[in-house]
Write a protein that holds these residues in place. Sequence first.
Motif, PDB file in Angstrom:
ATOM      1  N   ILE A  12     -16.560  13.845   2.679  1.00  0.00           N
ATOM      2  CA  ILE A  12     -17.440  14.153   1.562  1.00  0.00           C
ATOM      3  C   ILE A  12     -18.823  14.441   2.116  1.00  0.00           C
ATOM      4  O   ILE A  12     -19.364  13.664   2.906  1.00  0.00           O
ATOM      5  CB  ILE A  12     -17.490  12.977   0.563  1.00  0.00           C
ATOM      6  N   CYS A  16     -24.313  17.210  -0.923  1.00  0.00           N
ATOM      7  CA  CYS A  16     -23.866  17.756  -2.211  1.00  0.00           C
ATOM      8  C   CYS A  16     -22.671  17.009  -2.798  1.00  0.00           C
ATOM      9  O   CYS A  16     -22.245  17.302  -3.906  1.00  0.00           O
ATOM     10  CB  CYS A  16     -23.543  19.239  -2.092  1.00  0.00           C
ATOM     11  N   GLU A  18     -19.566  17.216  -2.222  1.00  0.00           N
ATOM     12  CA  GLU A  18     -18.327  17.980  -2.322  1.00  0.00           C
ATOM     13  C   GLU A  18     -17.338  17.492  -1.267  1.00  0.00           C
ATOM     14  O   GLU A  18     -17.718  17.196  -0.131  1.00  0.00           O
ATOM     15  CB  GLU A  18     -18.599  19.478  -2.112  1.00  0.00           C
ATOM     16  N   ARG A  21     -15.425  20.037   2.434  1.00  0.00           N
ATOM     17  CA  ARG A  21     -16.323  21.164   2.712  1.00  0.00           C
ATOM     18  C   ARG A  21     -17.026  21.006   4.064  1.00  0.00           C
ATOM     19  O   ARG A  21     -17.782  21.873   4.467  1.00  0.00           O
ATOM     20  CB  ARG A  21     -17.397  21.282   1.633  1.00  0.00           C
ATOM     21  N   CYS A  35     -21.822  21.584   6.204  1.00  0.00           N
ATOM     22  CA  CYS A  35     -21.148  21.773   4.926  1.00  0.00           C
ATOM     23  C   CYS A  35     -21.164  23.256   4.608  1.00  0.00           C
ATOM     24  O   CYS A  35     -22.202  23.911   4.741  1.00  0.00           O
ATOM     25  CB  CYS A  35     -21.863  20.976   3.832  1.00  0.00           C
ATOM     26  N   SER A  37     -20.693  24.377   1.608  1.00  0.00           N
ATOM     27  CA  SER A  37     -21.145  24.524   0.224  1.00  0.00           C
ATOM     28  C   SER A  37     -22.658  24.413   0.076  1.00  0.00           C
ATOM     29  O   SER A  37     -23.224  24.949  -0.872  1.00  0.00           O
ATOM     30  CB  SER A  37     -20.497  23.468  -0.668  1.00  0.00           C
TER      31      SER A  37
END
Length: 81
Positions: A12, A16, A18, A21, A35, A37
């Motif tokens: 994770i 962010c 997410e 990612r 990341c 994202s």
Amino acid sequence: MPVQKRFIAGAICPRCAEMDRIRSWEQNGIRYRECVSCDFFEQLPIEEQAAPELATRVNRPREEEESGDFQTVRILDPKGR
């Protein structure tokens, strides 16, 4: 030869939040994570082999335990049988 970047399953992103990612790779003795994202990016030096674990009563070999002085415990019946 290009560096192969791999996704870390279940990771994770700390920025962010997410999942799945984050991708990671190593280059010139440094580990990188990013990341896909957001703009999270991190670099960490690759640690050399860790120092050996200190011996404790939990992780020491069994031979050391058996070399001590032990006394047999005898359970007495309070009713005198």
